[in-house]
Design a protein around this motif. Structure first.
Motif, PDB file in Angstrom:
ATOM      1  N   ARG A 288       2.198  77.609 -66.045  1.00  0.00           N
ATOM      2  CA  ARG A 288       2.839  78.931 -66.019  1.00  0.00           C
ATOM      3  C   ARG A 288       2.374  79.613 -64.742  1.00  0.00           C
ATOM      4  O   ARG A 288       1.170  79.717 -64.491  1.00  0.00           O
ATOM      5  CB  ARG A 288       2.413  79.740 -67.229  1.00  0.00           C
ATOM      6  CG  ARG A 288       3.481  80.727 -67.702  1.00  0.00           C
ATOM      7  CD  ARG A 288       2.867  81.796 -68.556  1.00  0.00           C
ATOM      8  NE  ARG A 288       2.119  82.700 -67.715  1.00  0.00           N
ATOM      9  CZ  ARG A 288       0.843  83.033 -67.888  1.00  0.00           C
ATOM     10  NH1 ARG A 288       0.139  82.557 -68.888  1.00  0.00           N
ATOM     11  NH2 ARG A 288       0.251  83.867 -67.059  1.00  0.00           N
ATOM     12  N   ASP A 290       2.386  82.866 -62.147  1.00  0.00           N
ATOM     13  CA  ASP A 290       2.622  84.306 -62.028  1.00  0.00           C
ATOM     14  C   ASP A 290       3.090  84.619 -60.616  1.00  0.00           C
ATOM     15  O   ASP A 290       2.472  84.172 -59.639  1.00  0.00           O
ATOM     16  CB  ASP A 290       1.340  85.085 -62.330  1.00  0.00           C
ATOM     17  CG  ASP A 290       0.860  84.882 -63.763  1.00  0.00           C
ATOM     18  OD1 ASP A 290       1.690  84.503 -64.607  1.00  0.00           O
ATOM     19  OD2 ASP A 290      -0.336  85.099 -64.026  1.00  0.00           O
ATOM     20  N   GLU A 303      -0.990  83.545 -59.198  1.00  0.00           N
ATOM     21  CA  GLU A 303      -1.911  82.475 -59.634  1.00  0.00           C
ATOM     22  C   GLU A 303      -1.150  81.444 -60.440  1.00  0.00           C
ATOM     23  O   GLU A 303      -0.029  81.694 -60.913  1.00  0.00           O
ATOM     24  CB  GLU A 303      -3.056  83.058 -60.470  1.00  0.00           C
ATOM     25  CG  GLU A 303      -2.553  83.827 -61.666  1.00  0.00           C
ATOM     26  CD  GLU A 303      -3.306  83.533 -62.946  1.00  0.00           C
ATOM     27  OE1 GLU A 303      -4.314  82.827 -62.938  1.00  0.00           O
ATOM     28  OE2 GLU A 303      -2.834  84.024 -63.987  1.00  0.00           O
ATOM     29  N   ASN A 305      -1.387  78.812 -63.790  1.00  0.00           N
ATOM     30  CA  ASN A 305      -2.081  78.556 -65.058  1.00  0.00           C
ATOM     31  C   ASN A 305      -1.696  77.160 -65.556  1.00  0.00           C
ATOM     32  O   ASN A 305      -0.737  77.021 -66.314  1.00  0.00           O
ATOM     33  CB  ASN A 305      -1.671  79.605 -66.097  1.00  0.00           C
ATOM     34  CG  ASN A 305      -2.055  81.006 -65.657  1.00  0.00           C
ATOM     35  OD1 ASN A 305      -3.208  81.400 -65.723  1.00  0.00           O
ATOM     36  ND2 ASN A 305      -1.088  81.771 -65.175  1.00  0.00           N
TER      37      ASN A 305
HETATM   38 MG   LIG Z   1      -2.104  85.743 -64.659  1.00  0.00          MG
END
Ligand SMILES: [Mg+2]
Ligand SMILES: Nc1ncnc2c1ncn2[C@@H]1O[C@H](COP(=O)(O)OP(=O)(O)OP(=O)(O)O)[C@@H](O)[C@H]1O
Length: 348
Positions: A288, A290, A303, A305
């Motif tokens: 995921r 951002d 960032e 994930n």
């Molecule tokens: Mg984040």
């Protein structure tokens, strides 16, 4: 034949590895959000049930000091890895390292990628090398460092090695030197690690769930974070307060729109920058990412994930499952699409 495929996959021995949230004892001196990245029993059970639906019994391995022996004894054909780890700067890499040593396949990224994404400064260095937009930043190891000589206000100050909004509070946005110094000192002291200071991106914010690898890497419908859902006076960042205090299953905030309302050009720019980041960091199977727009409307990576949170209950406002639902996938489909991406990669 599809029938054979089901039979084959039924025979596969699947394990699930995870870290459960623990209570913090008063004597431990740990920040209140220490276990924020670890999972609740309901989340672990939901993932187990999703795997069980397609593959029968699932071997459960808590990612603690006994994990190595358990994996060695059980020898699963593949492990669904959602273990965030608890201790150390490479905590997310520990289980994948054990599994590589035992030559057991697992879902998601390898130890190097997990460690680099956990260290947000390292991830940003790599993104910069490949020319992928990310906010300008400095790593502060000393509270008196004159960051304002290199970056412009407003800035955001965060711990360098955390996730789940740990250490990102409403007051993490700083607009002057005294609050910058104070916030850097607080991160250094409270989290015992360097502070990552970034220039603040003021535009719309999105998060992009990706599944697959190489040419079959797919972006699920993009989620937008609606800052208008936050109470007046609260800063427009997805802070610890926004995630865990202002938004609860009993009183959910209407903080996400999925699919985000985007014109075709912006949608493809956001997907492209996310896929570029996935490639640059050598991420595998799922992630995921951002993304936030700068004042000119250009998408920047905040960032990555590579072990995204996946809370099943829609009221928990978890982005990856939300994107999967918008794509018409059930929770079971979502979990197994990650497992299938890994199986395909290993040729299992
Ligand atoms: Mg984040
Ligand atoms: N440079 C930036 N400019 C603007 N907002 C930012 C910036 N960096 C972080 N933020 C805000 O802070 C939030 C949390 O930051 P970040 O994603 O780095 O933390 P995290 O704790 O790792 O998040 P997650 O819960 O996704 O793991 C972001 O969602 C965004 O709202």
């Amino acid at each position: 034949m599809p029938g054979n495929e089901t039979q084959l996959s039924r025979k596969m021995k699947v394990a699930l590895t995870y870290n459960l949230k623990k209570e913090i004892g008063e004597a431990e001196g740990l920040p209140e959000d220490f276990y924020a990245e670890c999972d609740d029993p309901e989340t672990v059970e939901a993932v187990r049930d999703a795997l069980r639906e397609r593959h029968g019994e699932v071997i459960m391995v808590e990612a603690d000091e006994d994990a190595f022996e358990k994996f060695r004894r059980e020898r699963p054909d593949i492990v669904f890895n959602m273990a965030e780890g608890v201790w150390g700067d490479s905590r997310e890499s520990q289980i994948p390292s054990i599994l590589e040593m035992l030559r057991i396949p697992y879902t998601g990224s390898n130890p190097l990628t997990l460690a680099m994404c956990l260290n947000k400064a390292r991830a940003k260095e790599i993104l910069s090398y490949y020319g992928i937009p990310t906010a300008r930043f400095i790593v502060a190891r000393d509270a008196s460092f004159e960051i304002e000589k290199y970056l412009s206000f407003p800035m955001i100050v965060k711990p360098m090695l955390e996730g789940s909004s740990k250490g990102i509070k409403n007051d993490s946005i700083v607009r002057d030197v005294p609050s910058l110094r104070k916030k850097v000192a607080e991160v250094l002291e409270e989290y015992a690690q360097p502070a990552l200071v970034e220039e603040y991106l003021e535009g719309r914010e999105f998060t992009v769930a990706l599944v697959g690898n190489g040419s079959s890497l797919k972006a699920l419908p993009i989620v937008e974070i609606n800052y208008s859902a936050l109470p007046a006076g609260v800063n427009p960042i997805y802070s610890y307060e926004a995630k865990w205090i202002l938004d609860t299953p009993d009183a959910p905030l209407d903080i996400f729109t999925c699919p985000a309302d985007l014109n075709a050009r912006l949608k493809s720019a956001i997907e492209a920058v996310s896929k570029d980041a996935f490639g640059a960091l050598d991420v595998r199977d799922w992630c995921r990412i951002d993304v936030r727009l700068d004042s000119m409307g250009t998408p920047h990576i905040i960032e990555l994930n590579p072990l995204p949170g996946i809370l099943k209950d829609p009221k928990c406002n978890s982005c990856f499952p939300k994107a999967a639902r918008a794509a018409g996938m059930s929770f079971t489909d979502m979990v197994n699409s990650v497992l299938d991406a890994a199986r395909q990669r290993y040729g299992i």
